[in-house]
Design a protein around this motif. Structure first.
Motif, PDB file in Angstrom:
ATOM      1  N   UNK A 115      48.714   8.619  -5.468  1.00 33.21           N
ATOM      2  CA  UNK A 115      47.408   9.065  -4.985  1.00 33.21           C
ATOM      3  C   UNK A 115      47.130   8.543  -3.579  1.00 33.21           C
ATOM      4  N   UNK A 116      46.193   9.208  -2.909  1.00 36.99           N
ATOM      5  CA  UNK A 116      45.734   8.743  -1.601  1.00 36.99           C
ATOM      6  C   UNK A 116      44.393   9.395  -1.283  1.00 36.99           C
ATOM      7  N   UNK A 117      43.403   8.580  -0.948  1.00 35.21           N
ATOM      8  CA  UNK A 117      42.101   9.110  -0.548  1.00 35.21           C
ATOM      9  C   UNK A 117      41.883   8.836   0.935  1.00 35.21           C
ATOM     10  N   UNK A 118      41.874   9.897   1.724  1.00 35.24           N
ATOM     11  CA  UNK A 118      41.618   9.823   3.168  1.00 35.24           C
ATOM     12  C   UNK A 118      42.530   8.796   3.844  1.00 35.24           C
ATOM     13  N   UNK A 119      43.777   8.724   3.375  1.00 34.10           N
ATOM     14  CA  UNK A 119      44.700   7.731   3.906  1.00 34.10           C
ATOM     15  C   UNK A 119      45.968   8.349   4.450  1.00 34.10           C
ATOM     16  N   UNK A 120      46.806   8.899   3.548  1.00 33.60           N
ATOM     17  CA  UNK A 120      48.091   9.427   3.984  1.00 33.60           C
ATOM     18  C   UNK A 120      47.922  10.569   4.983  1.00 33.60           C
ATOM     19  N   UNK A 121      46.796  11.239   4.969  1.00 33.92           N
ATOM     20  CA  UNK A 121      46.566  12.342   5.898  1.00 33.92           C
ATOM     21  C   UNK A 121      46.621  11.894   7.354  1.00 33.92           C
ATOM     22  N   UNK A 144      47.868  13.032  -6.289  1.00 38.56           N
ATOM     23  CA  UNK A 144      46.441  13.289  -6.105  1.00 38.56           C
ATOM     24  C   UNK A 144      45.991  12.902  -4.708  1.00 38.56           C
ATOM     25  N   UNK A 145      45.259  13.794  -4.053  1.00 38.17           N
ATOM     26  CA  UNK A 145      44.842  13.584  -2.670  1.00 38.17           C
ATOM     27  C   UNK A 145      43.372  13.929  -2.481  1.00 38.17           C
ATOM     28  N   UNK A 146      42.728  13.201  -1.592  1.00 35.93           N
ATOM     29  CA  UNK A 146      41.419  13.596  -1.066  1.00 35.93           C
ATOM     30  C   UNK A 146      41.571  13.651   0.447  1.00 35.93           C
ATOM     31  N   UNK A 147      41.400  14.849   1.027  1.00 37.28           N
ATOM     32  CA  UNK A 147      41.662  15.076   2.456  1.00 37.28           C
ATOM     33  C   UNK A 147      40.466  15.752   3.116  1.00 37.28           C
ATOM     34  N   UNK A 264      39.888  18.038  -2.818  1.00 32.94           N
ATOM     35  CA  UNK A 264      40.461  17.229  -3.877  1.00 32.94           C
ATOM     36  C   UNK A 264      41.680  17.988  -4.393  1.00 32.94           C
ATOM     37  N   UNK A 265      42.834  17.370  -4.309  1.00 26.27           N
ATOM     38  CA  UNK A 265      44.104  18.058  -4.548  1.00 26.27           C
ATOM     39  C   UNK A 265      44.884  17.362  -5.660  1.00 26.27           C
ATOM     40  N   UNK A 266      45.390  18.146  -6.576  1.00 28.15           N
ATOM     41  CA  UNK A 266      46.323  17.630  -7.588  1.00 28.15           C
ATOM     42  C   UNK A 266      47.592  18.475  -7.519  1.00 28.15           C
ATOM     43  N   UNK A 267      48.664  17.849  -7.067  1.00 29.16           N
ATOM     44  CA  UNK A 267      49.976  18.495  -7.011  1.00 29.16           C
ATOM     45  C   UNK A 267      50.740  18.102  -8.260  1.00 29.16           C
TER      46      UNK A 267
END
Length: 270
Positions: A115-121, A144-147, A264-267
């Protein structure tokens, strides 16, 4: 022919940016995003979860609260220390480790969820960072991502900053991670499906001036932008930020409430 992008130099510069100010002051306000992402990923007790570019640990704590075995990573040690302090206060047991999102020090398929929230982006090499997340996630697992989106508030804020302090050449804008087309480019080959939900996080401050004061003091990208400008140019940036905030303010004159759109992304890993 354009010279190849020096990602190592860009990363060093970026690391200095996120080490400036104190992102934890801003990050703690975003905790609800980590909680919602943990639910969207349907995290289970004892699952192995990796938080990439974790900052001060919003998604980390959300996963640990659900009984997961969490490893929290970032390339800014001071932010991991903040996350560790928060975990200790809640008597949560988890692992904190300095790590680069583009070169994760873990074996293939090590985690059930990444997961990553406003980080890996914000990783300079987007393709490599996405590939690393997919590599360490097991087949059948979730990413899981929040971008932040380009058209949302934070996307617009970065456009305002870029008009005053141009970003380095050769780097894709971070808010591209907030577009379905880019997500498909980054994760499509490794995914059985990509679920996307548009959400809003509401920034709540006393006023537009209060927001600018907090962000120029504590939020690395804004802090560094003002530091790079002289008094006149800094005043121009401040005016443009105030104009943006006042235009997007949805609340009454006594307060600032600005909705910030994110994906909010779930791959689901193939």
């Amino acid at each position: 022919m354009n010279a190849p992008t020096d990602f190592a130099a860009l990363k060093a510069r970026q690391q200095a940016t996120w080490s400036s100010g104190d992102y934890a002051i801003i990050g703690v306000t975003l905790q609800i995003v980590g909680e919602q992402l943990a639910e969207a990923c349907d995290l289970l007790w004892d699952e192995r979860v990796l938080d990439v570019a974790a900052g001060n640990g919003n998604a980390t704590l959300a996963a640990a609260r659900r009984g997961a075995q969490v490893t929290s990573t970032d390339y800014v040690p001071a932010l991991l220390e903040r996350g560790a302090q928060r975990a200790q206060a809640e008597h949560l047991s988890l692992n904190f480790q300095v790590a680069d999102a583009e070169d994760l020090p873990f074996a293939d398929a090590s985690f059930d969820a990444v997961v990553s929230t406003f980080g890996v982006m914000f990783a300079p090499d987007q393709v490599r960072a996405a590939a690393e997340m997919a590599r360490v996630c097991r087949p059948g697992g979730r990413i899981g991502l929040a971008n932040w989106t380009p058209q949302g508030f934070i996307g617009q804020l970065f456009k305002v900053i870029a008009a005053h302090v141009p970003p380095p050449a050769g780097v894709q804008p971070p808010p591209l991670w907030g577009t379905e087309a880019r997500l498909q480019e980054l994760f499509g080959a490794a995914a059985s499906s990509i679920e996307v939900t548009r959400r809003q996080f509401h920034f709540r401050y006393r006023s537009a001036a209060h927001f600018v004061d907090v962000f120029r003091t504590w939020y690395g990208p804004v802090h560094k932008a003002f530091a790079a400008l002289g008094p006149e140019q800094g005043a121009a940036l401040e005016k443009d930020l105030l104009d943006l905030l006042n235009r997007l303010n949805t609340h009454h004159p006594q307060a600032l409430v600005v909705p910030g759109e994110y994906l909010e992304v779930v791959v689901h890993r193939r």
